[in-house]
Design a protein around this motif. Sequence first.
Motif: not given
Lengths: 161, 262
Positions: B1, B3-6, B34, B37-38, B47
């Motif tokens: 994945m 990178a991102f924030d949740v 998910i 995203l993988k 997200l």
Amino acid sequence: MTKVTIKVNGKPVTAEVEGRTLLVEFLREKSRNTGTHVGCDTSQCGACVVHVNGNAVKSCTMFAIEADGAEVRTVEGMQNADGSLSALQAAFQEHHGLQCGFCTPGMIMSASDLLKNNPKPTEAEIRHHLEGNICRCTGYHNIVKAIMAASGQDVSNIAAE
Amino acid sequence: MYAFDVTRPKTVAEAVEALGAEEAQALGGGQTLIPTLKQRLASPSVLVSLASIDEIKGVCADGDTLTIGGGTTHATVAQEAAATYPALAALAANIGDPAVRNRGTIGGSLANNDPSACYPSAALASNATIVTNTREIAADDYFQGLFTTALEPGEIITGVKFPVPQAANYQKFVQPASRFSLVGVFVAKYADGVRVAVTGASEGGVFRWTEAEAALSADFSPAALDGLTASADGLINDLHGDAEYRAHLIKVMTKRAVAAAN
């Protein structure tokens, strides 16, 4: 990085995680509960099933941040208080419900989720409930048998296959 | 994945604000997103998890309408809709597997509009109303093709209103490997007529089989479909089944649904 605290088998574990950190990565790498396995990593196989606030989920398909503040139970939390095998675990051993053992943690977590809501499941109900748990060794027969035995049902007439 | 924030907003208002960020994306139960995203098929910067918003969860029966919050899981629908709308509860009880049903939500499924998902057929056959943070959308206007809906960027499904039918049933012919529907048919009978919605079969996503609706509105029995043939035009042609096979299955599953509903 975000700090999250997850209660794993009754013990709070706090760690810094990325947004993309999966719950299964938290369990294996932060709280060191390596009994929870990563099989397919695509939410098909069920080797990573754990209980989050009492519900079975695939920990490879949930972010650790989403479990912040939750209570998680893994296979390491399934034994009796005195450390002996639970009835379900003992039944898997007794009835040869595993061969290589890789899928077993997920099988135990899914089966205990079933028995919580359905204490005397039929064979068909067990097979339906295990639809998201894949075993490549046993052919499932002995897993089903073990779960029936653990629920107190007579399995003496079910042949080992 | 990537990178991102949740983020985990607690209210719809907070979620809408968070979705205003550049490259923000809503996260329902994550059972489709998910894995996507993988595979790096999506690259959001943030997200916005909708799982902590209590105001969009729950099942509520009021007269002839069943309202389900957009953040309600399949497991909850399977349990709590059973008394009011058993066909819908049975559909929810057979999506994916138990662990998936404990995370996946009706709002997530409808927002994604996978051509093989179960819920779109129920929403379309029931003439449901999709309720968002800004408006109400009739199911006939909502589904607009493969993974395409009437939702605007940043719009959140807060609930779905289902008129409760006199009789209904959903029949799913599963693709044996994925367990998604190769063809799924939802039939719902109301005082003013019968609606038939088909999922899994079309390159354009869920659709209504209007010829069957007319025949079943006149005579709600499997035999009413004897003279009809579902068209193979625009149906999915892949290694799991060609278009003619899917067309054949549409009629078979529709008949089974009518027989089970009666």
